[in-house]
Scaffold this active site. Sequence first.
Site, PDB file in Angstrom:
ATOM      1  N   CYS A 129      61.392  16.109  25.424  1.00  0.00           N
ATOM      2  CA  CYS A 129      60.264  16.519  26.276  1.00  0.00           C
ATOM      3  C   CYS A 129      60.416  17.952  26.771  1.00  0.00           C
ATOM      4  O   CYS A 129      59.509  18.491  27.406  1.00  0.00           O
ATOM      5  CB  CYS A 129      60.123  15.558  27.436  1.00  0.00           C
ATOM      6  SG  CYS A 129      59.971  13.852  26.862  1.00  0.00           S
ATOM      7  N   HIS A 140      50.967  14.410  29.526  1.00  0.00           N
ATOM      8  CA  HIS A 140      52.267  14.829  29.002  1.00  0.00           C
ATOM      9  C   HIS A 140      52.297  14.776  27.479  1.00  0.00           C
ATOM     10  O   HIS A 140      52.924  13.896  26.888  1.00  0.00           O
ATOM     11  CB  HIS A 140      53.346  13.929  29.607  1.00  0.00           C
ATOM     12  CG  HIS A 140      54.746  14.219  29.180  1.00  0.00           C
ATOM     13  ND1 HIS A 140      55.185  15.470  28.794  1.00  0.00           N
ATOM     14  CD2 HIS A 140      55.840  13.408  29.076  1.00  0.00           C
ATOM     15  CE1 HIS A 140      56.463  15.411  28.478  1.00  0.00           C
ATOM     16  NE2 HIS A 140      56.880  14.170  28.630  1.00  0.00           N
TER      17      HIS A 140
END
Lengths: 388, 388
Positions: free
Chosen positions: B84, B334
């Site tokens: 991420c 996200h």
Amino acid sequence: MTEVHVAGVGLTHFGRHPERTGRDLFGEAVQRAVTDAGVPRDDIDHLNYGNFMGALAERQAHQAPLMAEAGGLQCPATRYEEACASAGVAVREAVKSIRSGERDVMLAGGMERMTNMGTAGATEGLAIAADELHEVHAGITFPGAYALMASAYFDQYGGSRADLANVAVKNHANALGNEYAQYQREITVAEAMDSPPVADPLHLFDACPITDGAAGLVLVSGEYADEHAVDAPVTITGTGQGGDKMALQDREYLAQTPAARDAADEAYAEAGVKPQDVDVAEVHDCFTIAEVLALEALGFYEVGEGIGAARRGETTRDGDRPVNLSGGLKAKGHPVGATGASQIAELTRLLRGDHPNSDAVPDAEVGLAHNAGGTVASAVVHVLEVAR
Amino acid sequence: MTEVHVAGVGLTHFGRHPERTGRDLFGEAVQRAVTDAGVPRDDIDHLNYGNFMGALAERQAHQAPLMAEAGGLQCPATRYEEACASAGVAVREAVKSIRSGERDVMLAGGMERMTNMGTAGATEGLAIAADELHEVHAGITFPGAYALMASAYFDQYGGSRADLANVAVKNHANALGNEYAQYQREITVAEAMDSPPVADPLHLFDACPITDGAAGLVLVSGEYADEHAVDAPVTITGTGQGGDKMALQDREYLAQTPAARDAADEAYAEAGVKPQDVDVAEVHDCFTIAEVLALEALGFYEVGEGIGAARRGETTRDGDRPVNLSGGLKAKGHPVGATGASQIAELTRLLRGDHPNSDAVPDAEVGLAHNAGGTVASAVVHVLEVAR
């Protein structure tokens, strides 16, 4: 500008390692590189790590911190992915980091596990390096793509399957003495010609194998080498990168690789050398035709002239400029994410004089590594030099 | 040392885009960033591109040259993958490249497509950012991993589900006016508390959504900005990166994230600022507990003190130091490979005064972006500054 030295190199055996994890393989490569360098592991500032398809092969992304841990490194780590040039870009950015003074000591390398996927699974996996929407969706895989490039070459410039077979024979012969090589056995032109067809005009012996393996390099700044009296005679004096349209259909020429030419031009300019100064090269021969295209893109031959190089003995170990003395991807093997670093490890040993094939190039001062991604939609070239 | 300016930012809407390809999304982000920067596309030297799981989501690796093409860029391109934090490292290495003089103008960004995998598929996909052998194999996914971290936090330092719910409520409120946000709607503490349990103590509203989206930044050197009169008031003055053991079981503390602390320490030192100097921050709130851990790792709060920040109104838009004015991962969304660049795009707009929430921080001079990979096995922190 700071010089960048190769202080140490570490390789695992390239081949089938079904019993070993990726972290196990990379840990071994790091251990060997650090030992070879004689540099304390804690001095390593950063790991630049190349891996291509761990998400498919091991269901493992985010490999950079994992591999730092496997290598016993107490530093941040970054993963690079550029298909088969993944380790090439990892090394390239490490060179830039050291040169700029941002970092002093780096571990650059890569790893790939592939054999656990099987040949068909690995071939499907490798296809994610092509354009999914416009190539893979139409049924193309890499053997097919390089077959198109070979066909275009034959059409435009001539050449024959026998010319390509000579490339395979040469690289197998070179791998004979290389303990890290997947195929340590010679083949003949007849065997290569008679091997099963894969995608016309390419046959099985035109293709590199599916391989597990890892490679690591300890790179240090000139200042660090001086201060710590590191024995690191080989310097990376040039790095270059080029890019091209992803899909073959969007390119102007099928039988030329301008991304590699651009990468080479940049690396030559940085190093202040010309193609004719290169004494020994490791090039990205994922298929035999790829070696031919590389020889031309690197300026060793005019376009259309590289096809006969191996047949004429110019790139063999006894030739004027030996190419792929390691055995190349063809015979040493091609663990995708490790290959770019492995090429530089092999060249370093060749130039230092501690490679089994160093005797073929005893006076070599300039080496070149050519690492390509996909059908050369990306390419990285490094120039290495040793003072004699 | 050369200064690094954010010359332009470009975002796509974050959300469900089943009809769009990754290249389509990234191309839009590049177009917007280049337009915002007012810099000729041909001046861009290199693309640093972040993507996490394209191999699974689109069967497409080797995305860097593809995305350069999609963005109309005539330059080489490199893909970064750090779970991420993929775009975070892409930006970080771009900052280092420009600073060192190696490159003048860069495009740094990232993209992820996820919603086409479905929630279960994406959750399984995301798990490749954890340790496959020792975590995923035992059945853990990221909601489970962060639930362990939250439980450990509650055990060691206290706090409650209501404290976490306040983080979600705050970030949803912030996303209200953000046209790029996936969830432009308010929620209440009661709704968050009553949302379905996912992994105790975390409920659905403690988790960020599954998102498609892209982000791009045009970064330029101070020299380039001066020579070309580029209007780029925001400067990246600090970058830091930290690493940690991959698996939770191998860490000393479950409820602390030392990789983020290391990254912050490095970024603060480079920028010459302290935690108390930060006026506004975007932090990696993939789960509500992650925002709490970030506040502490960044030095905004002592360990064990960050849990009540949102409840006490200290990190809300009217608080002393607003956190996640964009809506954060929680409400803005996200898209993994884009998030690190998106945070810097949002901060840049906040500091320039052209963000819908800029009125909350009219005098802000220092912004901070915190981007994390996995359970913070990797972390990247950037400090941004604007002269007032």
